[in-house]
Write a protein that holds these residues in place. Structure first.
Motif, short mmCIF file in Angstrom:
data_model
loop_
_atom_site.label_atom_id
_atom_site.label_comp_id
_atom_site.label_asym_id
_atom_site.label_seq_id
_atom_site.Cartn_x
_atom_site.Cartn_y
_atom_site.Cartn_z
N ALA A 285 82.18 -41.62 12.83
CA ALA A 285 83.07 -43.41 13.21
C ALA A 285 82.77 -43.16 14.85
O ALA A 285 81.79 -44.59 14.65
CB ALA A 285 84.14 -42.37 13.96
N ALA A 286 81.47 -42.62 15.60
CA ALA A 286 81.17 -42.63 16.97
C ALA A 286 79.95 -43.40 16.57
O ALA A 286 79.27 -44.17 17.20
CB ALA A 286 81.17 -41.91 17.62
N LEU A 287 78.95 -43.18 15.34
CA LEU A 287 77.82 -43.39 15.05
C LEU A 287 77.91 -45.63 14.33
O LEU A 287 77.94 -46.05 14.49
CB LEU A 287 77.16 -42.89 14.01
N ARG A 288 79.20 -45.11 13.58
CA ARG A 288 79.00 -46.48 13.32
C ARG A 288 79.92 -47.04 14.58
O ARG A 288 79.28 -48.87 13.93
CB ARG A 288 81.17 -46.44 12.56
N LYS A 289 80.84 -47.25 15.38
CA LYS A 289 80.62 -47.80 16.84
C LYS A 289 79.52 -47.90 17.21
O LYS A 289 79.12 -49.32 17.59
CB LYS A 289 81.13 -46.70 17.70
N ALA A 290 78.67 -47.39 17.43
CA ALA A 290 77.91 -47.64 17.78
C ALA A 290 76.79 -48.74 17.17
O ALA A 290 75.93 -48.86 18.63
CB ALA A 290 76.58 -46.53 18.39
N VAL A 291 76.40 -48.52 15.79
CA VAL A 291 76.03 -49.43 15.37
C VAL A 291 76.40 -51.15 15.15
O VAL A 291 75.70 -51.51 14.46
CB VAL A 291 74.97 -48.91 14.22
N GLY A 292 77.45 -50.73 15.86
CA GLY A 292 78.46 -52.47 15.24
C GLY A 292 79.28 -52.04 14.30
O GLY A 292 78.84 -53.21 13.66
N ILE A 293 79.13 -51.75 13.26
CA ILE A 293 79.82 -51.31 11.91
C ILE A 293 81.12 -51.12 12.27
O ILE A 293 81.92 -49.71 12.90
CB ILE A 293 79.22 -51.31 11.03
#
Length: 105
Positions: free
Chosen positions: A97-105
């Motif tokens: 979830a943190a990675l998704r947020k970091a890339v904007g998805i």
């Protein structure tokens, strides 16, 4: 390397059971007449038995999802992994979830 299991044909001591146990479950081999009279399970058991067995086999495992996750190898700093692991069970999902947020998805 896989080893073949050895089928015991006679009683052997030191295997966790006694002679009395061995004799209680031992039975003679089938005669040629008995073997000739045997039929396949499909001829003997009801057809719905096999249908239920097949349905049970197909229902095992995780259900299919529209967008399955892909397993990859990723190198991360130890302190990043430690921080997410501190949050307890489900830390991989939170990392995702943190990675998704970091890339904007």
């Amino acid at each position: 390397m896989a080893t073949k299991s050895k089928r015991l044909k006679s009683f052997e001591t030191g295997r966790g059971y006694g002679r009395e146990d061995w004799d209680a479950v031992d039975f003679p081999e089938l005669s040629d007449e008995e073997l000739a009279g045997m039929r396949p399970a499909r001829e003997v058991l009801p057809s719905d038995f096999f249908k239920a067995m097949e349905e049970d086999r197909r229902s095992r495992g995780r259900p299919a999802v529209a967008h399955p996750k892909k397993q990859i190898t990723l190198r991360l700093d130890e302190d990043v992994i430690a921080k997410f692991r501190e949050t307890g069970k489900g830390w991989q999902g939170r990392l995702n979830a943190a990675l998704r947020k970091a890339v904007g998805i």
